[in-house]
Design a protein around this motif. Sequence first.
Motif, PDB file in Angstrom:
ATOM      1  N   LEU A 182     -23.281 -18.098 -31.182  1.00  0.00           N
ATOM      2  CA  LEU A 182     -22.647 -18.812 -30.072  1.00  0.00           C
ATOM      3  C   LEU A 182     -21.459 -18.040 -29.510  1.00  0.00           C
ATOM      4  O   LEU A 182     -21.107 -18.194 -28.336  1.00  0.00           O
ATOM      5  N   ILE A 183     -20.840 -17.208 -30.343  1.00  0.00           N
ATOM      6  CA  ILE A 183     -19.684 -16.437 -29.883  1.00  0.00           C
ATOM      7  C   ILE A 183     -20.114 -15.156 -29.178  1.00  0.00           C
ATOM      8  O   ILE A 183     -19.551 -14.781 -28.142  1.00  0.00           O
ATOM      9  N   PHE A 184     -21.145 -14.482 -29.720  1.00  0.00           N
ATOM     10  CA  PHE A 184     -21.498 -13.156 -29.227  1.00  0.00           C
ATOM     11  C   PHE A 184     -22.562 -13.162 -28.133  1.00  0.00           C
ATOM     12  O   PHE A 184     -22.534 -12.317 -27.236  1.00  0.00           O
ATOM     13  N   THR A 185     -23.526 -14.079 -28.223  1.00  0.00           N
ATOM     14  CA  THR A 185     -24.594 -14.061 -27.219  1.00  0.00           C
ATOM     15  C   THR A 185     -24.114 -14.337 -25.792  1.00  0.00           C
ATOM     16  O   THR A 185     -24.789 -13.909 -24.848  1.00  0.00           O
ATOM     17  N   PRO A 186     -22.985 -15.041 -25.586  1.00  0.00           N
ATOM     18  CA  PRO A 186     -22.501 -15.135 -24.194  1.00  0.00           C
ATOM     19  C   PRO A 186     -22.261 -13.778 -23.547  1.00  0.00           C
ATOM     20  O   PRO A 186     -22.400 -13.646 -22.327  1.00  0.00           O
ATOM     21  N   MET A 187     -21.911 -12.768 -24.351  1.00  0.00           N
ATOM     22  CA  MET A 187     -21.730 -11.429 -23.799  1.00  0.00           C
ATOM     23  C   MET A 187     -23.040 -10.911 -23.207  1.00  0.00           C
ATOM     24  O   MET A 187     -23.061 -10.292 -22.139  1.00  0.00           O
ATOM     25  N   TYR A 188     -24.122 -11.194 -23.917  1.00  0.00           N
ATOM     26  CA  TYR A 188     -25.442 -10.773 -23.437  1.00  0.00           C
ATOM     27  C   TYR A 188     -25.804 -11.479 -22.139  1.00  0.00           C
ATOM     28  O   TYR A 188     -26.227 -10.852 -21.164  1.00  0.00           O
ATOM     29  N   TYR A 189     -25.606 -12.796 -22.122  1.00  0.00           N
ATOM     30  CA  TYR A 189     -25.962 -13.561 -20.924  1.00  0.00           C
ATOM     31  C   TYR A 189     -25.036 -13.254 -19.754  1.00  0.00           C
ATOM     32  O   TYR A 189     -25.465 -13.257 -18.599  1.00  0.00           O
ATOM     33  N   LEU A 190     -23.769 -12.981 -20.041  1.00  0.00           N
ATOM     34  CA  LEU A 190     -22.857 -12.571 -18.971  1.00  0.00           C
ATOM     35  C   LEU A 190     -23.316 -11.259 -18.342  1.00  0.00           C
ATOM     36  O   LEU A 190     -23.194 -11.061 -17.129  1.00  0.00           O
ATOM     37  N   GLY A 191     -23.836 -10.363 -19.179  1.00  0.00           N
ATOM     38  CA  GLY A 191     -24.373  -9.117 -18.646  1.00  0.00           C
ATOM     39  C   GLY A 191     -25.557  -9.352 -17.726  1.00  0.00           C
ATOM     40  O   GLY A 191     -25.684  -8.714 -16.675  1.00  0.00           O
TER      41      GLY A 191
END
Length: 268
Positions: free
Chosen positions: A53-62
């Motif tokens: 939940l903390i790290f995957t937003p980075m992927y989706y933001l990309g």
Amino acid sequence: MKYLYENRKNLSKFFCYASIFCSSCWSLYLLLSPMGFIFCMEGSPRKTVTVALIFTPMYYLGLVGVYVLLVGRLYYTFERNPGLQVSRRLLGVLLVPIPIYVILYIFLNLKIAPKQSSSTSIVIVACATILYVTSHIILVSMFLRKLIHLASTRYSVATNPGNTVELTSQQMNLIRIMTKYTLLAFIALVSTCITVVVIAISLQLRNPHLHMELFLFASIAVDCVINLVCLFLSFSFAEPHYQQVCFCLHSLILKKFQFRVVRAHAVP
């Protein structure tokens, strides 16, 4: 080529900033994702989900950044061309999927639970994927149609004594841009779709003997790498590397676009 590059400065700045944002998001995920692997191997489901939940937003933001990049490229490329420019109203419509992505992602996080499968999560992932793929196809199609129109109307084809049509250097430059843009967008989109399928399977299958979260972290990491490579190859300074990696597919697609430009020019 002045119609295409009249506003080259704004386009270059926007493309540079958007590329930095996307590459930073994916690089950050790649740097931090090993923590997810460690917690997953230790058998700590709650820590694993927390890390996701903390790290995957980075992927989706990309991914959202890529969508904004495509919209911006469509807008800035034809900003000074009265016949092809994107209106502010259409620009607003093209940006509508972004808040929808955010809402779907929030709902997805609310439905994720350790060691429990959720059909609702699968539905949310499917809806987000359909919207993502459809919106990207629309953007790429709009960009290509405008370039084909530009290549077939702004420049005249030459006919040699053998009555065969020869495209001008300006038209060939536009066709190369279309080919490169289409190929890299297609590769990135296919990679993301495969990743989404793996994510959906990981959310649905909860086998205590299998660490499905490993497949989730690994698939996202692979997609980040592929997206970073596609982003790198889209720059002009990476043209030699692009030709080495994508020469065969580039040649095939190039012939298709050459035919379309000639056919569009022949239609009155």
